[in-house]
Design a protein around this motif. Structure first.
Motif, short mmCIF file in Angstrom:
data_model
loop_
_atom_site.label_atom_id
_atom_site.label_comp_id
_atom_site.label_asym_id
_atom_site.label_seq_id
_atom_site.Cartn_x
_atom_site.Cartn_y
_atom_site.Cartn_z
N SER A 178 44.99 50.65 46.43
CA SER A 178 44.51 51.94 45.93
C SER A 178 43.63 51.77 44.69
CB SER A 178 45.68 52.86 45.63
OG SER A 178 45.24 54.13 45.26
N GLU A 179 44.07 50.92 43.78
CA GLU A 179 43.27 50.65 42.57
C GLU A 179 41.91 50.10 42.92
OE1 GLU A 179 45.45 48.15 39.86
OE2 GLU A 179 46.27 49.90 38.82
N TYR A 180 41.86 49.19 43.90
CA TYR A 180 40.57 48.62 44.32
C TYR A 180 39.65 49.73 44.85
CZ TYR A 180 36.95 46.48 47.08
OH TYR A 180 35.71 46.17 47.60
N PHE A 181 40.16 50.56 45.75
CA PHE A 181 39.31 51.60 46.33
C PHE A 181 38.88 52.63 45.30
CE2 PHE A 181 41.18 50.19 50.47
CZ PHE A 181 39.99 49.68 50.96
N VAL A 182 39.76 53.00 44.40
CA VAL A 182 39.39 53.94 43.34
C VAL A 182 38.25 53.35 42.50
CG1 VAL A 182 40.20 55.03 41.20
CG2 VAL A 182 41.58 55.19 43.27
N ALA A 183 38.31 52.05 42.22
CA ALA A 183 37.24 51.39 41.47
C ALA A 183 35.92 51.42 42.26
CB ALA A 183 37.62 49.95 41.14
N GLN A 184 36.02 51.53 43.58
CA GLN A 184 34.82 51.61 44.43
C GLN A 184 34.36 53.06 44.63
OE1 GLN A 184 33.33 48.69 45.21
NE2 GLN A 184 35.01 47.91 43.99
N GLY A 185 35.08 54.00 44.03
CA GLY A 185 34.70 55.41 44.13
C GLY A 185 35.16 56.07 45.41
N MET A 186 36.23 55.56 46.01
CA MET A 186 36.72 56.16 47.24
C MET A 186 38.24 56.09 47.31
SD MET A 186 35.55 53.14 49.94
CE MET A 186 35.57 54.21 51.32
N ASP A 207 34.16 43.50 52.08
CA ASP A 207 34.34 42.12 51.62
C ASP A 207 35.25 42.06 50.39
OD1 ASP A 207 32.77 40.95 53.63
OD2 ASP A 207 30.93 41.29 52.51
N GLY A 208 35.09 43.01 49.48
CA GLY A 208 35.96 43.08 48.31
C GLY A 208 37.40 43.40 48.70
N HIS A 209 37.56 44.24 49.73
CA HIS A 209 38.90 44.57 50.22
C HIS A 209 39.58 43.32 50.78
CE1 HIS A 209 42.21 46.66 52.00
NE2 HIS A 209 41.77 46.52 53.24
N VAL A 210 38.84 42.53 51.54
CA VAL A 210 39.40 41.30 52.10
C VAL A 210 39.73 40.32 50.97
CG1 VAL A 210 38.90 39.27 53.53
CG2 VAL A 210 38.30 41.57 54.34
N ALA A 211 38.86 40.22 49.98
CA ALA A 211 39.12 39.33 48.84
C ALA A 211 40.36 39.80 48.07
CB ALA A 211 37.91 39.29 47.92
N ASN A 212 40.52 41.10 47.93
CA ASN A 212 41.70 41.65 47.26
C ASN A 212 42.96 41.32 48.06
OD1 ASN A 212 42.98 43.15 45.17
ND2 ASN A 212 43.05 44.93 46.51
N ALA A 213 42.91 41.47 49.37
CA ALA A 213 44.06 41.14 50.22
C ALA A 213 44.40 39.65 50.10
CB ALA A 213 43.78 41.51 51.67
N ALA A 214 43.37 38.81 50.05
CA ALA A 214 43.60 37.37 49.89
C ALA A 214 44.28 37.08 48.55
CB ALA A 214 42.29 36.61 50.00
N ARG A 215 43.87 37.79 47.53
CA ARG A 215 44.48 37.62 46.21
C ARG A 215 45.96 38.01 46.25
NH1 ARG A 215 46.01 40.92 42.41
NH2 ARG A 215 45.07 42.74 43.38
#
Length: 166
Positions: free
Chosen positions: A42-50, A128-136
């Motif tokens: 959720s934090e990742y998507f909020v940072a992406q404006g969605m 791509d950022g979502h996949v990188a976040n999941a990998a993290r």
């Protein structure tokens, strides 16, 4: 090292030594992991404006392949959201011009939800950022552990009825 669930299980073991609380440990860990992962996603998507649900719908259309169109029924089945909630979500995405809702020219009783060029660009920018976040989030697991965890979670989900029509 122990986690919070270990302390809960130890308390049950002390209070009810005859009870096997192992299943509670599995379910508790799944629940806690889900909450922690959902928070980070959720934090990742909020940072992406969605919102995460916006990505879910847009990504479902994107991964369906060209022309990135699904009926509401298929969209509901592939996102595991109820039809009333999906109607609301589609309405909001139409208002943002990320999807269109049109009558199916081959079946006037059916509606088609289609990813717009703007929606497609947004998914491409964010995925791509979502996949990188999941990998993290799973980086502390060895590749073989990730494979085994995937296998076990798939088995559990199937046993609970979480299957998708082809």
């Amino acid at each position: 090292m122990t986690d919070a669930v270990d302390s809960f299980l130890a308390q049950w073991q002390r209070e009810r030594p005859e009870m096997d609380a192992t299943p509670m440990g599995v379910v508790g860990r799944l629940s806690r992991a889900s909450s922690l992962v959902e928070h980070d996603i959720s934090e990742y998507f909020v940072a992406q404006g969605m919102e995460p649900w916006e990505f879910d719908v847009l990504a479902t259309l994107r991964r369906s392949g060209a022309p990135y169109t699904l009926t509401p029924k298929r969209l509901v089945a592939r996102t595991m959201v109820g039809s009333a909630a999906m109607t609301n979500r589609v309405d909001r995405l139409v208002a943002k011009q990320l999807v269109t809702r049109e009558t199916d020219p081959n079946n006037r009783r059916s509606v088609l939800i289609t990813l717009t060029a703007t929606g497609h660009e947004l998914v491409e920018r964010v995925v791509d950022g979502h996949v990188a976040n999941a990998a993290r989030l799973v980086a502390d697991l060895e590749p073989v552990e990730r494979t085994e965890l995937n296998r076990l979670l798939r088995k559990l989900l199937i046993s609970l009825g979480d299957t998708v029509e082809p």
